[in-house]
Design a protein around this motif. Structure first.
Motif, PDB file in Angstrom:
ATOM      1  N   THR A  11       0.848  -1.180   0.000  1.00 44.58           N
ATOM      2  CA  THR A  11       0.000   0.000   0.000  1.00 44.58           C
ATOM      3  C   THR A  11       0.897   1.248   0.000  1.00 44.58           C
ATOM      4  OG1 THR A  11      -0.076   0.211   2.405  1.00 44.58           O
ATOM      5  CG2 THR A  11      -1.717  -1.254   1.361  1.00 44.58           C
ATOM      6  N   PRO A  12       0.365   2.426  -0.371  1.00 44.99           N
ATOM      7  CA  PRO A  12       1.172   3.644  -0.300  1.00 44.99           C
ATOM      8  C   PRO A  12       1.764   3.868   1.095  1.00 44.99           C
ATOM      9  CG  PRO A  12      -0.779   4.056  -1.599  1.00 44.99           C
ATOM     10  CD  PRO A  12      -0.935   2.679  -1.031  1.00 44.99           C
ATOM     11  N   LYS A  13       0.981   3.605   2.145  1.00 40.48           N
ATOM     12  CA  LYS A  13       1.487   3.780   3.499  1.00 40.48           C
ATOM     13  C   LYS A  13       2.668   2.850   3.759  1.00 40.48           C
ATOM     14  CE  LYS A  13       0.147   3.585   8.380  1.00 40.48           C
ATOM     15  NZ  LYS A  13      -0.978   3.356   9.330  1.00 40.48           N
ATOM     16  N   GLU A  14       2.566   1.611   3.320  1.00 38.20           N
ATOM     17  CA  GLU A  14       3.665   0.661   3.510  1.00 38.20           C
ATOM     18  C   GLU A  14       4.894   1.079   2.716  1.00 38.20           C
ATOM     19  OE1 GLU A  14       1.229  -3.500   4.395  1.00 38.20           O
ATOM     20  OE2 GLU A  14       1.528  -2.836   2.318  1.00 38.20           O
ATOM     21  N   ARG A  15       4.679   1.627   1.523  1.00 35.06           N
ATOM     22  CA  ARG A  15       5.813   2.079   0.715  1.00 35.06           C
ATOM     23  C   ARG A  15       6.518   3.262   1.368  1.00 35.06           C
ATOM     24  NH1 ARG A  15       5.396   3.670  -4.845  1.00 35.06           N
ATOM     25  NH2 ARG A  15       7.642   3.321  -4.726  1.00 35.06           N
ATOM     26  N   VAL A  16       5.761   4.162   1.981  1.00 33.68           N
ATOM     27  CA  VAL A  16       6.357   5.303   2.678  1.00 33.68           C
ATOM     28  C   VAL A  16       7.178   4.812   3.862  1.00 33.68           C
ATOM     29  CG1 VAL A  16       5.822   7.315   4.097  1.00 33.68           C
ATOM     30  CG2 VAL A  16       4.669   7.005   1.915  1.00 33.68           C
ATOM     31  N   LYS A  22      14.616   2.411   4.376  1.00 34.38           N
ATOM     32  CA  LYS A  22      15.736   2.410   3.436  1.00 34.38           C
ATOM     33  C   LYS A  22      16.621   3.640   3.643  1.00 34.38           C
ATOM     34  CE  LYS A  22      15.503   0.913  -0.728  1.00 34.38           C
ATOM     35  NZ  LYS A  22      15.190   0.758  -2.170  1.00 34.38           N
ATOM     36  N   LEU A  23      15.998   4.773   3.969  1.00 36.22           N
ATOM     37  CA  LEU A  23      16.788   5.972   4.252  1.00 36.22           C
ATOM     38  C   LEU A  23      17.655   5.765   5.493  1.00 36.22           C
ATOM     39  CD1 LEU A  23      14.242   8.821   3.477  1.00 36.22           C
ATOM     40  CD2 LEU A  23      16.479   8.516   2.401  1.00 36.22           C
ATOM     41  N   ASP A  65      10.900   3.538  -5.944  1.00 34.88           N
ATOM     42  CA  ASP A  65      11.385   3.576  -4.561  1.00 34.88           C
ATOM     43  C   ASP A  65      12.431   4.666  -4.331  1.00 34.88           C
ATOM     44  OD1 ASP A  65       9.702   1.511  -3.956  1.00 34.88           O
ATOM     45  OD2 ASP A  65      11.256  -0.039  -3.912  1.00 34.88           O
ATOM     46  N   GLU A  66      13.363   4.823  -5.265  1.00 33.54           N
ATOM     47  CA  GLU A  66      14.408   5.828  -5.093  1.00 33.54           C
ATOM     48  C   GLU A  66      13.844   7.240  -5.164  1.00 33.54           C
ATOM     49  OE1 GLU A  66      17.694   5.247  -7.687  1.00 33.54           O
ATOM     50  OE2 GLU A  66      18.243   3.314  -6.834  1.00 33.54           O
ATOM     51  N   GLU A  67      12.895   7.462  -6.064  1.00 33.43           N
ATOM     52  CA  GLU A  67      12.256   8.775  -6.157  1.00 33.43           C
ATOM     53  C   GLU A  67      11.479   9.099  -4.885  1.00 33.43           C
ATOM     54  OE1 GLU A  67      11.505   9.015 -11.007  1.00 33.43           O
ATOM     55  OE2 GLU A  67       9.996   8.149  -9.695  1.00 33.43           O
ATOM     56  N   LEU A  68      10.813   8.090  -4.325  1.00 36.09           N
ATOM     57  CA  LEU A  68      10.062   8.297  -3.096  1.00 36.09           C
ATOM     58  C   LEU A  68      10.988   8.693  -1.951  1.00 36.09           C
ATOM     59  CD1 LEU A  68       7.456   8.255  -1.485  1.00 36.09           C
ATOM     60  CD2 LEU A  68       7.665   5.752  -1.304  1.00 36.09           C
ATOM     61  N   MET A  69      12.125   8.048  -1.860  1.00 30.66           N
ATOM     62  CA  MET A  69      13.106   8.419  -0.841  1.00 30.66           C
ATOM     63  C   MET A  69      13.550   9.872  -1.027  1.00 30.66           C
ATOM     64  SD  MET A  69      15.370   4.905  -0.953  1.00 30.66           S
ATOM     65  CE  MET A  69      16.757   5.577  -0.043  1.00 30.66           C
ATOM     66  N   ALA A  70      13.764  10.268  -2.278  1.00 26.89           N
ATOM     67  CA  ALA A  70      14.225  11.629  -2.557  1.00 26.89           C
ATOM     68  C   ALA A  70      13.163  12.660  -2.209  1.00 26.89           C
ATOM     69  CB  ALA A  70      14.619  11.752  -4.032  1.00 26.89           C
ATOM     70  N   VAL A  71      11.901  12.373  -2.515  1.00 22.36           N
ATOM     71  CA  VAL A  71      10.832  13.326  -2.235  1.00 22.36           C
ATOM     72  C   VAL A  71      10.634  13.473  -0.725  1.00 22.36           C
ATOM     73  CG1 VAL A  71       8.376  13.820  -2.534  1.00 22.36           C
ATOM     74  CG2 VAL A  71       9.704  12.963  -4.454  1.00 22.36           C
ATOM     75  N   LEU A  72      10.706  12.377   0.013  1.00 16.27           N
ATOM     76  CA  LEU A  72      10.625  12.459   1.468  1.00 16.27           C
ATOM     77  C   LEU A  72      11.778  13.305   2.023  1.00 16.27           C
ATOM     78  CD1 LEU A  72       9.647   8.788   2.373  1.00 16.27           C
ATOM     79  CD2 LEU A  72       8.253  10.813   2.772  1.00 16.27           C
ATOM     80  N   ALA A  73      12.979  13.083   1.494  1.00 16.93           N
ATOM     81  CA  ALA A  73      14.133  13.861   1.943  1.00 16.93           C
ATOM     82  C   ALA A  73      13.982  15.333   1.557  1.00 16.93           C
ATOM     83  CB  ALA A  73      15.419  13.285   1.342  1.00 16.93           C
ATOM     84  N   HIS A  74      13.367  15.592   0.408  1.00 15.95           N
ATOM     85  CA  HIS A  74      13.117  16.966  -0.034  1.00 15.95           C
ATOM     86  C   HIS A  74      12.246  17.704   0.983  1.00 15.95           C
ATOM     87  CE1 HIS A  74      12.124  20.114  -3.141  1.00 15.95           C
ATOM     88  NE2 HIS A  74      11.052  20.208  -2.364  1.00 15.95           N
ATOM     89  N   GLU A  75      11.129  17.101   1.354  1.00 16.03           N
ATOM     90  CA  GLU A  75      10.232  17.742   2.312  1.00 16.03           C
ATOM     91  C   GLU A  75      10.885  17.849   3.689  1.00 16.03           C
ATOM     92  OE1 GLU A  75       7.746  19.257   1.245  1.00 16.03           O
ATOM     93  OE2 GLU A  75       7.740  18.359  -0.747  1.00 16.03           O
ATOM     94  N   LEU A  76      11.657  16.840   4.051  1.00 18.91           N
ATOM     95  CA  LEU A  76      12.373  16.867   5.329  1.00 18.91           C
ATOM     96  C   LEU A  76      13.329  18.064   5.395  1.00 18.91           C
ATOM     97  CD1 LEU A  76      13.265  15.468   8.018  1.00 18.91           C
ATOM     98  CD2 LEU A  76      14.995  14.281   6.629  1.00 18.91           C
ATOM     99  N   PHE A 121      20.908  11.539  -4.349  1.00 22.39           N
ATOM    100  CA  PHE A 121      19.506  11.159  -4.469  1.00 22.39           C
ATOM    101  C   PHE A 121      19.053  11.199  -5.930  1.00 22.39           C
ATOM    102  CE2 PHE A 121      19.501  12.172   0.025  1.00 22.39           C
ATOM    103  CZ  PHE A 121      18.575  11.279   0.560  1.00 22.39           C
ATOM    104  N   LYS A 122      18.081  10.368  -6.241  1.00 24.21           N
ATOM    105  CA  LYS A 122      17.472  10.358  -7.571  1.00 24.21           C
ATOM    106  C   LYS A 122      16.139  11.097  -7.493  1.00 24.21           C
ATOM    107  CE  LYS A 122      15.133   7.327 -10.862  1.00 24.21           C
ATOM    108  NZ  LYS A 122      14.597   5.959 -11.080  1.00 24.21           N
ATOM    109  N   LEU A 123      16.125  12.328  -7.965  1.00 23.22           N
ATOM    110  CA  LEU A 123      14.900  13.121  -7.941  1.00 23.22           C
ATOM    111  C   LEU A 123      13.990  12.745  -9.102  1.00 23.22           C
ATOM    112  CD1 LEU A 123      16.629  16.478  -7.089  1.00 23.22           C
ATOM    113  CD2 LEU A 123      14.857  15.435  -5.686  1.00 23.22           C
ATOM    114  N   PRO A 124      12.671  12.894  -8.913  1.00 21.78           N
ATOM    115  CA  PRO A 124      11.753  12.629 -10.032  1.00 21.78           C
ATOM    116  C   PRO A 124      12.087  13.507 -11.223  1.00 21.78           C
ATOM    117  CG  PRO A 124      10.546  12.876  -7.978  1.00 21.78           C
ATOM    118  CD  PRO A 124      11.966  13.287  -7.696  1.00 21.78           C
ATOM    119  N   ARG A 125      11.852  12.989 -12.410  1.00 23.58           N
ATOM    120  CA  ARG A 125      12.122  13.760 -13.625  1.00 23.58           C
ATOM    121  C   ARG A 125      11.198  14.974 -13.682  1.00 23.58           C
ATOM    122  NH1 ARG A 125      15.047  11.506 -17.523  1.00 23.58           N
ATOM    123  NH2 ARG A 125      13.963  12.687 -19.137  1.00 23.58           N
TER     124      ARG A 125
END
Length: 205
Positions: A11-16, A22-23, A65-76, A121-125
């Motif tokens: 689920t999206p929650k599990e992926r977050v 992973k971070l 997965d890598e983009e999700l890590m980057a977006v979380l780090a972006h907001e952080l 980090f791999k940011l979304p395109r």
């Protein structure tokens, strides 16, 4: 212990949650700091006090997965760098026009994304809006590129009036410094209701 299913049926929650784990393993500084910020699905943020990252489930699904890590780090990083507080303070001391918050958000994103690129980090395109022959980059998709002759990062922008800007070494600058470099930037304003992810500390600007 959280038991996450393996495979594409997360689920999206599990992926977050998995992205945060992973971070912790791969980027310990970011992972540890993220443990102190609540992660909340959009629509359930009411009543959740304190610093939090609110995410759209649809947006999470659109990222690998890598983009999700980057977006979380972006907001952080917006939180760690105190961008909400600093924007409020800056507004008190400048002649803030109708584009102030848009321009300041662009400056914040330029600095944050440069830090992320420097940290691997791999940011979304970038998401592009095509208007005839002109391609306009949305503020949230601003990505630095590396100038191989100097080894420095550079962000190249074109505003809504066609004026070009170059910000060199954004990873070496504060958001305030970048803001003054793009102080005449006229952002492309539209009805952008796209579900994404954002940081909130309940204070607003």
């Amino acid at each position: 212990m959280v038991n996450l299913r393996v495979g594409s049926d997360l689920t999206p929650k599990e992926r977050v949650i998995r992205a945060r784990i992973k971070l912790l393993r791969e980027k310990p500084f970011f992972g540890y700091a993220l443990m102190h910020v609540k992660l909340v699905p959009k629509g359930k943020e009411r009543g959740v006090r304190g610093p939090k990252i609110v995410y759209s489930e649809g947006f999470v699904k659109s990222l690998d997965d890598e983009e999700l890590m980057a977006v979380l780090a972006h907001e952080l990083l917006h939180y760690l760098l105190g961008h909400v507080r600093r924007t409020k303070e800056m507004k008190k001391n400048v002649r803030a026009d109708e584009y102030f918050y848009h321009r300041r958000n662009i400056a914040d994103d330029i600095v944050v994304n440069a830090i992320l690129v420097r940290n691997g980090f791999k940011l979304p395109r970038p998401r592009l809006i095509v208007d005839g022959y002109e391609i306009k980059v949305r503020a949230g998709a601003i990505l630095p590129t590396k100038d191989y002759s100097s080894g420095r990062l550079v962000v190249r922008l074109v505003d809504a009036n066609g004026k070009k800007y170059e910000v060199w070494g954004p990873d070496e600058k504060s958001a305030e410094e970048v803001y003054w470099e793009i102080r005449d930037f006229v952002p492309e304003i539209g009805n952008d209701d796209e579900d994404t992810m954002y940081f909130s500390d309940d204070e607003g600007c």
